[in-house]
Write a protein that holds these residues in place. Sequence first.
Motif, PDB file in Angstrom:
ATOM      1  N   TYR A  96      37.533  69.539  40.103  1.00 41.57           N
ATOM      2  CA  TYR A  96      36.722  69.362  41.314  1.00 41.57           C
ATOM      3  C   TYR A  96      36.681  70.663  42.096  1.00 41.57           C
ATOM      4  O   TYR A  96      37.508  71.560  41.911  1.00 41.57           O
ATOM      5  CB  TYR A  96      37.266  68.213  42.182  1.00 41.57           C
ATOM      6  CG  TYR A  96      38.618  68.465  42.805  1.00 41.57           C
ATOM      7  CD1 TYR A  96      38.731  68.992  44.093  1.00 41.57           C
ATOM      8  CD2 TYR A  96      39.789  68.142  42.113  1.00 41.57           C
ATOM      9  CE1 TYR A  96      39.980  69.211  44.675  1.00 41.57           C
ATOM     10  CE2 TYR A  96      41.037  68.358  42.684  1.00 41.57           C
ATOM     11  CZ  TYR A  96      41.125  68.892  43.964  1.00 41.57           C
ATOM     12  OH  TYR A  96      42.357  69.111  44.538  1.00 41.57           O
ATOM     13  N   TRP A 102      38.268  75.959  42.889  1.00 44.96           N
ATOM     14  CA  TRP A 102      38.250  75.031  41.750  1.00 44.96           C
ATOM     15  C   TRP A 102      39.665  74.523  41.474  1.00 44.96           C
ATOM     16  O   TRP A 102      40.627  75.301  41.454  1.00 44.96           O
ATOM     17  CB  TRP A 102      37.712  75.724  40.503  1.00 44.96           C
ATOM     18  CG  TRP A 102      36.255  76.098  40.574  1.00 44.96           C
ATOM     19  CD1 TRP A 102      35.622  76.814  41.538  1.00 44.96           C
ATOM     20  CD2 TRP A 102      35.253  75.772  39.602  1.00 44.96           C
ATOM     21  NE1 TRP A 102      34.294  76.965  41.256  1.00 44.96           N
ATOM     22  CE2 TRP A 102      34.034  76.348  40.066  1.00 44.96           C
ATOM     23  CE3 TRP A 102      35.259  75.084  38.390  1.00 44.96           C
ATOM     24  CZ2 TRP A 102      32.841  76.229  39.354  1.00 44.96           C
ATOM     25  CZ3 TRP A 102      34.084  74.964  37.674  1.00 44.96           C
ATOM     26  CH2 TRP A 102      32.877  75.527  38.159  1.00 44.96           C
ATOM     27  N   LEU A 150      33.052  67.789  36.340  1.00 47.94           N
ATOM     28  CA  LEU A 150      33.291  68.534  37.571  1.00 47.94           C
ATOM     29  C   LEU A 150      32.795  67.711  38.746  1.00 47.94           C
ATOM     30  O   LEU A 150      31.612  67.408  38.860  1.00 47.94           O
ATOM     31  CB  LEU A 150      32.582  69.890  37.519  1.00 47.94           C
ATOM     32  CG  LEU A 150      32.801  70.831  38.703  1.00 47.94           C
ATOM     33  CD1 LEU A 150      34.268  71.241  38.809  1.00 47.94           C
ATOM     34  CD2 LEU A 150      31.922  72.077  38.579  1.00 47.94           C
ATOM     35  N   THR A 153      30.399  68.772  43.136  1.00 46.20           N
ATOM     36  CA  THR A 153      29.692  70.011  42.784  1.00 46.20           C
ATOM     37  C   THR A 153      28.509  70.235  43.711  1.00 46.20           C
ATOM     38  O   THR A 153      27.606  69.401  43.781  1.00 46.20           O
ATOM     39  CB  THR A 153      29.172  69.932  41.338  1.00 46.20           C
ATOM     40  OG1 THR A 153      30.233  69.512  40.476  1.00 46.20           O
ATOM     41  CG2 THR A 153      28.646  71.277  40.892  1.00 46.20           C
TER      42      THR A 153
END
Length: 305
Positions: A96, A102, A150, A153
Amino acid sequence: MIMKHRYETPELKILRSLHIRMKLDAKNHHYYLNLEKGYKGEQQFDKWLEPHLKNKIILHDILLEHNNTIFQIDSLLITSNTIYLFEIKNYEGDFYIEGGRWFSLSNTEIKDPLLQIRRTESIFRRLLEELTFTFPIETYLIFVNPEFQLYQTPLNLPLVFSTQLHRFSQKLEKYSSSLLTDTHIKLAKQLLSLHLTESPYTRLPHYQFDTLKKGIYCPLCLSFYSSFPNKKTLKCNKCGSSENYHNALLRNIEEFIFLFPKRKVTTNIIHEWCSIIKSKKTIRKILSQNYKQIGHSSSSHYVRL
Protein backbone atom coordinates in the motif's frame (compact mmCIF):
# COMPACT_ATOMS: atom_id res chain seq x y z
CA MET A 1 11.30 -4.34 -34.64
CA ILE A 2 13.64 -5.53 -31.90
CA MET A 3 16.97 -3.69 -32.23
CA LYS A 4 18.33 -4.89 -28.91
CA HIS A 5 17.27 -8.19 -27.40
CA ARG A 6 17.25 -9.01 -23.71
CA TYR A 7 19.71 -11.56 -22.37
CA GLU A 8 20.69 -12.78 -18.95
CA THR A 9 23.26 -10.43 -17.50
CA PRO A 10 26.74 -11.77 -16.72
CA GLU A 11 26.00 -10.99 -13.07
CA LEU A 12 22.92 -13.23 -13.07
CA LYS A 13 24.72 -16.04 -14.90
CA ILE A 14 27.63 -16.00 -12.46
CA LEU A 15 25.39 -15.82 -9.39
CA ARG A 16 23.31 -18.73 -10.70
CA SER A 17 26.45 -20.85 -11.07
CA LEU A 18 27.65 -19.84 -7.61
CA HIS A 19 24.23 -20.59 -6.14
CA ILE A 20 24.54 -24.13 -7.53
CA ARG A 21 28.19 -24.68 -6.65
CA MET A 22 28.55 -22.99 -3.25
CA LYS A 23 26.49 -21.73 -0.33
CA LEU A 24 25.78 -18.04 -0.74
CA ASP A 25 25.37 -15.97 2.38
CA ALA A 26 21.88 -14.66 3.13
CA LYS A 27 22.46 -11.25 1.54
CA ASN A 28 23.86 -12.60 -1.74
CA HIS A 29 21.29 -15.38 -1.84
CA HIS A 30 18.45 -12.87 -1.50
CA TYR A 31 20.04 -10.66 -4.15
CA TYR A 32 20.41 -13.60 -6.53
CA LEU A 33 16.76 -14.68 -6.08
CA ASN A 34 15.62 -11.11 -6.78
CA LEU A 35 17.67 -11.04 -9.99
CA GLU A 36 16.16 -14.34 -11.13
CA LYS A 37 12.65 -13.18 -10.35
CA GLY A 38 13.23 -9.84 -12.02
CA TYR A 39 14.55 -11.48 -15.18
CA LYS A 40 11.55 -13.81 -15.37
CA GLY A 41 9.26 -10.80 -15.05
CA GLU A 42 11.11 -9.04 -17.86
CA GLN A 43 10.78 -12.14 -20.07
CA GLN A 44 7.05 -12.19 -19.33
CA PHE A 45 6.77 -8.54 -20.34
CA ASP A 46 8.78 -9.14 -23.55
CA LYS A 47 6.46 -11.99 -24.53
CA TRP A 48 3.42 -9.77 -23.94
CA LEU A 49 4.91 -6.85 -25.89
CA GLU A 50 6.13 -8.80 -28.92
CA PRO A 51 2.77 -8.90 -30.81
CA HIS A 52 2.49 -5.11 -30.48
CA LEU A 53 5.77 -4.12 -32.16
CA LYS A 54 4.45 -3.37 -35.64
CA ASN A 55 5.94 -0.04 -36.80
CA LYS A 56 7.80 0.31 -33.51
CA ILE A 57 11.38 -0.15 -32.31
CA ILE A 58 12.25 -1.76 -28.99
CA LEU A 59 15.55 -1.64 -27.14
CA HIS A 60 15.69 -3.97 -24.14
CA ASP A 61 18.07 -3.56 -21.20
CA ILE A 62 19.89 -0.50 -22.40
CA LEU A 63 22.54 1.02 -20.14
CA LEU A 64 23.36 4.67 -20.84
CA GLU A 65 25.46 7.47 -19.40
CA HIS A 66 24.86 11.20 -19.39
CA ASN A 67 26.92 13.79 -17.55
CA ASN A 68 28.78 11.05 -15.64
CA THR A 69 25.50 9.53 -14.49
CA ILE A 70 24.77 5.95 -15.50
CA PHE A 71 21.17 4.82 -15.81
CA GLN A 72 19.44 1.71 -17.06
CA ILE A 73 16.15 1.30 -18.94
CA ASP A 74 14.42 -2.08 -18.83
CA SER A 75 12.68 -1.49 -22.17
CA LEU A 76 12.66 1.56 -24.46
CA LEU A 77 9.92 1.65 -27.08
CA ILE A 78 10.07 4.09 -30.00
CA THR A 79 6.77 4.73 -31.76
CA SER A 80 5.97 7.24 -34.48
CA ASN A 81 4.85 9.88 -31.95
CA THR A 82 6.21 8.94 -28.53
CA ILE A 83 9.11 7.28 -26.74
CA TYR A 84 8.04 4.95 -23.93
CA LEU A 85 10.32 4.05 -21.04
CA PHE A 86 9.25 0.91 -19.19
CA GLU A 87 10.45 -0.21 -15.78
CA ILE A 88 9.30 -3.79 -15.17
CA LYS A 89 8.62 -5.16 -11.71
CA ASN A 90 7.79 -8.73 -10.74
CA TYR A 91 6.60 -7.87 -7.24
CA GLU A 92 4.37 -10.36 -5.49
CA GLY A 93 2.07 -9.86 -2.51
CA ASP A 94 0.08 -7.01 -0.98
CA PHE A 95 1.41 -3.46 -0.65
CA TYR A 96 0.00 0.00 0.00
CA ILE A 97 0.97 3.65 -0.43
CA GLU A 98 0.64 6.10 2.42
CA GLY A 99 1.93 9.65 2.42
CA GLY A 100 3.84 8.98 -0.78
CA ARG A 101 5.71 6.05 0.81
CA TRP A 102 5.39 2.37 -0.11
CA PHE A 103 4.79 -0.37 2.47
CA SER A 104 4.10 -4.09 2.57
CA LEU A 105 1.04 -5.13 4.58
CA SER A 106 3.41 -6.04 7.41
CA ASN A 107 4.18 -2.27 7.56
CA THR A 108 7.71 -2.72 6.24
CA GLU A 109 8.70 0.26 4.11
CA ILE A 110 10.13 -0.56 0.69
CA LYS A 111 12.04 1.57 -1.77
CA ASP A 112 9.68 3.73 -3.83
CA PRO A 113 10.06 2.37 -7.41
CA LEU A 114 8.62 5.61 -8.82
CA LEU A 115 11.73 7.50 -7.70
CA GLN A 116 13.84 5.36 -10.02
CA ILE A 117 11.71 5.87 -13.12
CA ARG A 118 11.38 9.62 -12.51
CA ARG A 119 15.16 9.90 -12.24
CA THR A 120 15.59 7.79 -15.38
CA GLU A 121 13.11 9.90 -17.34
CA SER A 122 14.79 13.14 -16.25
CA ILE A 123 18.29 12.01 -17.30
CA PHE A 124 17.03 10.46 -20.54
CA ARG A 125 15.19 13.66 -21.43
CA ARG A 126 18.41 15.65 -21.08
CA LEU A 127 20.30 13.08 -23.15
CA LEU A 128 17.68 13.29 -25.87
CA GLU A 129 18.00 17.07 -25.96
CA GLU A 130 21.76 16.78 -26.26
CA LEU A 131 21.30 14.41 -29.21
CA THR A 132 18.92 17.04 -30.71
CA PHE A 133 15.83 14.81 -30.78
CA THR A 134 12.47 16.21 -29.70
CA PHE A 135 10.08 13.34 -29.03
CA PRO A 136 7.49 13.27 -26.24
CA ILE A 137 8.45 10.81 -23.51
CA GLU A 138 6.10 8.70 -21.39
CA THR A 139 7.35 6.53 -18.55
CA TYR A 140 5.49 3.61 -16.98
CA LEU A 141 6.05 1.25 -14.12
CA ILE A 142 4.78 -2.17 -15.27
CA PHE A 143 3.74 -4.77 -12.69
CA VAL A 144 3.59 -8.09 -14.54
CA ASN A 145 2.77 -10.42 -11.65
CA PRO A 146 -0.97 -11.11 -11.24
CA GLU A 147 -0.32 -11.89 -7.56
CA PHE A 148 0.67 -8.27 -6.88
CA GLN A 149 -1.83 -5.90 -5.29
CA LEU A 150 -1.26 -2.22 -4.46
CA TYR A 151 -3.81 -0.51 -2.21
CA GLN A 152 -4.54 3.19 -1.77
CA THR A 153 -3.05 3.99 -5.17
CA PRO A 154 -3.41 7.59 -6.34
CA LEU A 155 -5.10 7.75 -9.74
CA ASN A 156 -2.47 9.91 -11.43
CA LEU A 157 0.51 7.57 -11.02
CA PRO A 158 2.08 6.04 -14.18
CA LEU A 159 1.42 2.46 -13.10
CA VAL A 160 0.22 -0.45 -15.23
CA PHE A 161 -0.92 -3.61 -13.43
CA SER A 162 -1.12 -7.06 -15.01
CA THR A 163 -4.91 -6.78 -15.29
CA GLN A 164 -4.51 -3.53 -17.25
CA LEU A 165 -2.03 -4.79 -19.85
CA HIS A 166 -4.70 -5.59 -22.42
CA ARG A 167 -6.11 -2.06 -22.27
CA PHE A 168 -2.61 -0.62 -22.28
CA SER A 169 -1.84 -2.56 -25.46
CA GLN A 170 -4.71 -0.73 -27.16
CA LYS A 171 -2.94 2.55 -26.35
CA LEU A 172 0.18 1.23 -28.09
CA GLU A 173 -1.74 -0.20 -31.05
CA LYS A 174 -2.99 3.19 -32.16
CA TYR A 175 0.56 3.93 -33.37
CA SER A 176 0.82 0.73 -35.43
CA SER A 177 -0.61 2.34 -38.55
CA SER A 178 1.96 5.17 -38.54
CA LEU A 179 5.26 4.36 -40.21
CA LEU A 180 8.58 5.11 -38.60
CA THR A 181 10.89 7.57 -40.33
CA ASP A 182 14.64 7.75 -40.81
CA THR A 183 14.74 9.97 -37.73
CA HIS A 184 13.37 7.17 -35.56
CA ILE A 185 15.91 4.71 -36.96
CA LYS A 186 18.71 7.23 -36.45
CA LEU A 187 17.72 7.73 -32.81
CA ALA A 188 17.59 4.00 -32.13
CA LYS A 189 21.02 3.47 -33.70
CA GLN A 190 22.51 6.34 -31.71
CA LEU A 191 21.14 4.99 -28.44
CA LEU A 192 22.43 1.55 -29.33
CA SER A 193 25.89 2.98 -30.01
CA LEU A 194 25.84 4.63 -26.58
CA HIS A 195 24.89 1.43 -24.76
CA LEU A 196 27.43 0.43 -22.10
CA THR A 197 28.34 -3.25 -22.30
CA GLU A 198 29.59 -3.49 -18.71
CA SER A 199 27.71 -2.31 -15.66
CA PRO A 200 29.68 -0.68 -12.83
CA TYR A 201 27.05 -1.86 -10.35
CA THR A 202 27.75 -5.61 -10.60
CA ARG A 203 27.78 -7.21 -7.14
CA LEU A 204 29.49 -10.57 -6.83
CA PRO A 205 30.69 -12.45 -3.75
CA HIS A 206 34.28 -13.66 -3.59
CA TYR A 207 34.76 -17.14 -4.99
CA GLN A 208 37.64 -19.36 -6.03
CA PHE A 209 38.07 -22.59 -7.91
CA ASP A 210 39.03 -24.77 -4.94
CA THR A 211 35.90 -23.94 -2.93
CA LEU A 212 33.31 -24.53 -5.68
CA LYS A 213 31.55 -27.87 -6.03
CA LYS A 214 32.86 -29.81 -9.01
CA GLY A 215 30.74 -31.76 -11.47
CA ILE A 216 28.18 -31.25 -14.22
CA TYR A 217 24.65 -30.27 -13.27
CA CYS A 218 21.39 -30.97 -15.04
CA PRO A 219 20.21 -27.86 -16.94
CA LEU A 220 16.58 -28.64 -16.06
CA CYS A 221 16.57 -29.19 -12.28
CA LEU A 222 20.13 -27.94 -11.55
CA SER A 223 21.03 -31.13 -9.64
CA PHE A 224 24.44 -32.63 -10.24
CA TYR A 225 24.62 -35.69 -12.43
CA SER A 226 25.59 -38.76 -10.44
CA SER A 227 25.41 -41.44 -13.13
CA PHE A 228 27.02 -41.92 -16.50
CA PRO A 229 25.15 -45.04 -17.72
CA ASN A 230 26.87 -45.24 -21.09
CA LYS A 231 29.58 -43.51 -23.09
CA LYS A 232 27.16 -41.08 -24.71
CA THR A 233 24.67 -39.99 -22.05
CA LEU A 234 24.55 -38.38 -18.62
CA LYS A 235 21.40 -39.17 -16.64
CA CYS A 236 19.86 -37.08 -13.84
CA ASN A 237 18.69 -39.24 -10.97
CA LYS A 238 16.50 -36.45 -9.59
CA CYS A 239 14.32 -35.43 -12.56
CA GLY A 240 15.05 -38.36 -14.87
CA SER A 241 16.26 -36.28 -17.81
CA SER A 242 19.31 -37.23 -19.83
CA GLU A 243 21.84 -35.21 -21.81
CA ASN A 244 24.41 -36.02 -24.45
CA TYR A 245 27.76 -36.04 -22.68
CA HIS A 246 29.38 -34.01 -25.47
CA ASN A 247 26.86 -31.16 -25.03
CA ALA A 248 27.07 -31.38 -21.25
CA LEU A 249 30.85 -31.22 -21.27
CA LEU A 250 30.90 -28.22 -23.61
CA ARG A 251 28.36 -26.44 -21.41
CA ASN A 252 30.54 -27.10 -18.37
CA ILE A 253 33.68 -25.88 -20.11
CA GLU A 254 31.94 -22.65 -21.11
CA GLU A 255 30.76 -22.19 -17.52
CA PHE A 256 34.34 -22.59 -16.31
CA ILE A 257 35.58 -20.00 -18.83
CA PHE A 258 32.81 -17.60 -17.78
CA LEU A 259 33.59 -17.98 -14.07
CA PHE A 260 37.39 -17.94 -14.46
CA PRO A 261 38.22 -15.91 -17.58
CA LYS A 262 41.87 -15.47 -16.54
CA ARG A 263 42.61 -19.14 -15.90
CA LYS A 264 44.01 -21.35 -18.63
CA VAL A 265 41.74 -24.08 -19.95
CA THR A 266 43.74 -27.29 -19.71
CA THR A 267 42.79 -30.93 -19.87
CA ASN A 268 43.65 -31.40 -16.20
CA ILE A 269 41.66 -28.42 -14.95
CA ILE A 270 38.56 -29.40 -16.97
CA HIS A 271 38.94 -33.00 -15.81
CA GLU A 272 38.81 -31.76 -12.22
CA TRP A 273 36.01 -29.28 -12.98
CA CYS A 274 33.75 -31.90 -14.58
CA SER A 275 34.51 -34.61 -12.01
CA ILE A 276 32.02 -37.20 -13.31
CA ILE A 277 33.85 -37.74 -16.61
CA LYS A 278 36.86 -39.81 -15.61
CA SER A 279 38.57 -40.14 -18.99
CA LYS A 280 41.08 -37.39 -19.69
CA LYS A 281 41.30 -38.71 -23.23
CA THR A 282 37.61 -37.93 -23.75
CA ILE A 283 38.04 -34.41 -22.37
CA ARG A 284 41.15 -33.77 -24.46
CA LYS A 285 39.34 -34.93 -27.60
CA ILE A 286 36.38 -32.59 -27.05
CA LEU A 287 38.68 -29.68 -26.22
CA SER A 288 40.75 -30.21 -29.37
CA GLN A 289 37.60 -30.48 -31.53
CA ASN A 290 35.97 -27.30 -30.23
CA TYR A 291 38.81 -25.02 -29.14
CA LYS A 292 42.17 -23.92 -30.46
CA GLN A 293 45.16 -25.60 -28.84
CA ILE A 294 48.02 -23.36 -27.73
CA GLY A 295 51.35 -25.07 -27.05
CA HIS A 296 52.10 -28.76 -26.85
CA SER A 297 52.14 -31.67 -24.40
CA SER A 298 51.89 -30.77 -20.71
CA SER A 299 52.13 -27.00 -21.27
CA SER A 300 49.23 -26.86 -23.76
CA HIS A 301 45.99 -25.04 -23.11
CA TYR A 302 42.89 -24.15 -25.15
CA VAL A 303 41.19 -20.97 -26.22
CA ARG A 304 37.96 -20.26 -28.05
CA LEU A 305 38.20 -20.50 -31.84
